[in-house]
Design an enzyme around this catalytic site. Structure first.
Site, PDB file in Angstrom:
ATOM      1  N   CYS A 325      22.453 -84.152  55.198  1.00 19.59           N
ATOM      2  CA  CYS A 325      22.733 -84.814  53.918  1.00 19.59           C
ATOM      3  C   CYS A 325      24.060 -84.361  53.338  1.00 19.59           C
ATOM      4  CB  CYS A 325      21.617 -84.537  52.927  1.00 19.59           C
ATOM      5  SG  CYS A 325      20.095 -85.283  53.447  1.00 19.59           S
ATOM      6  N   ASP A 326      25.058 -84.195  54.193  1.00 20.31           N
ATOM      7  CA  ASP A 326      26.387 -83.858  53.711  1.00 20.31           C
ATOM      8  C   ASP A 326      27.307 -84.977  54.156  1.00 20.31           C
ATOM      9  OD1 ASP A 326      29.088 -82.846  53.586  1.00 20.31           O
ATOM     10  OD2 ASP A 326      28.218 -80.862  53.315  1.00 20.31           O
TER      11      ASP A 326
END
Ligand SMILES: *Cc1c(COP(=O)(O)O)cnc(C)c1O
Length: 377
Positions: A325-326
């Site tokens: 989730c980056d």
């Protein structure tokens, strides 16, 4: 290179999750290739490229020496069977107490690029050999090492003079032309500069005898690269051109070129989607990304070969991204990667040439994803 041994391993073991499988036979061939291409040079394998104990053990048994960057890497090389006279502490940035520990292990060869570092080595490892790293511009390299290491050749003379005054052995000069270097002439420029340092010191009666020509030898990704033999010939020619018939001892420190093509990453397609109905690029998300071992896709520097079971069919440009989730976890977007139209969620893909700079670049548990597993076969 996905060898039959790697394919058989994946088919029989069917490991779940992303993993790197590395075939030691290829490492053996690479080592022999370097030995043949540069028969006068000692080979110091750059441990950071892949420090798996099986690799270090194999190379130690074949007679390799080791370029290390920390006390932990010194210990790894020793544990693999290398004697301390086959270990170089090649990092120019060391804590004095780490130099002392390496010295206690028997290491007597250190890299420096400043008077400040020479002073530490003189105190913590008295009488040792030091070589001074000179700056190169890294032009032509796909993974340039920029200005972090090395000093200008004029300063290298001063650094080695101070080393000599402090009772160290001013042994030689080193450089690294940049990793994944495909321009054969870059060694020529660096060797020419190394010779100026030799000449500078000779005028003071100090005679260094070694040139450490670093790494940079490439792995084949999408484009063909010159063979080790071609590098060997070009380098030998440059050495003769600049040093005449008083050739110095030489060292090479291959990392990527020793192990890159020996490893393959098996990954899985987690999602294929679009951002809008009329979007003309697809997004393909794998279960591995920048934080799972593919850090060298930073700035899209290294473009790996991706093999799927649909190859040969029609392809379409795809943005390739990792599972975390980056938003930085996108491998190829500026230049989308052509992948088969028929690729589907759940398919396995092979990312080739991933034996170097992958397992150790993988985060420990970012987003709960486990570090990249390695199988050395
Ligand atoms: C990383 C490194 C190497 C290995 O470089 P490759 O391009 O992987 O061959 C060699 N020497 C030093 C000092 C290094 O830091």
């Amino acid at each position: 290179m996905t060898t039959q041994r790697i394919i058989d391993f994946l088919n029989t073991r069917r490991p779940d999750g992303p993993c790197m499988v590395l075939d030691l036979d290829i490492v053996r061939e690479n080592y022999l290739g370097f030995e043949k291409a540069l028969p006068q040079s000692r080979i110091f394998y750059a441990v950071k490229a892949n420090p798996a104990p099986e690799i270090l053990h194999l190379l130690a048994s074949m007679g390799s020496s080791f370029d290390t960057a920390s006390v932990a890497e010194v210990e790894m090389a020793l544990n693999a069977g290398a004697t301390p006279d086959r270990i170089s502490y090649g990092n120019t940035i060391k804590k004095e107490r780490d130099i002392k520990r390496a010295y206690e292990y028997g290491v007597r060869l250190y890299a420096v690029d400043s008077v400040e570092e020479v002073e530490k080595v003189a105190r913590a490892a008295p009488g040792s050999r030091v070589f001074c790293r000179i700056l190169t511009d890294g032009a032509g390299a796909e993974w340039p090492l920029s200005r972090k290491f090395g000093c200008v050749p004029a300063m290298a003379g001063d650094v080695l003079r101070v080393a000599h005054q402090l009772g160290l052995h001013a042994y030689g000069v080193s450089f690294h032309v940049g990793s994944q270097q495909t321009d054969l002439t870059s060694w020529d420029r660096a060797l020419e500069e190394a010779k100026t340092v030799f000449d500078d010191l000779a005028s003071d009666g100090i005679y260094p005898s070694m040139v450490n020509m670093g790494g940079g030898f490439p792995t084949r990704y999408l484009k063909d690269v010159p063979t080790a033999q071609a590098y060997g010939e070009a380098i030998f020619e440059s050495l003769s051109k600049h040093f005449g018939n008083r050739l110095p001892e030489t060292i090479i420190e291959p990392g990527r070129g020793m192990v890159g093509n020996a490893g393959v990453i098996k990954a899985e397609v987690v999602l294929i989607s679009r951002k809008a109905d009329n979007d003309n690029v697809r997004w393909v998300y794998l279960d591995i990304g920048k934080f799972g071992g593919l850090a060298e896709t930073m700035d899209e520097a290294i473009r790996y070969q991706i093999v799927t079971s649909h190859d040969g069919g029609e392809t379409e440009p795809s943005v390739l991204a990792g599972p975390t989730c980056d938003s930085a976890d996108v491998m190829y977007e500026k230049t989308p990667y052509p992948l088969p139209v028929s690729l589907t969620i759940g398919d396995e893909v092979l990312i080739e040439g991933t034996g170097a700079y992958t397992t150790t670049y993988s985060a420990v548990a970012f987003n709960g994803f486990e570090p990249l597993r390695a199988y050395i076969i």
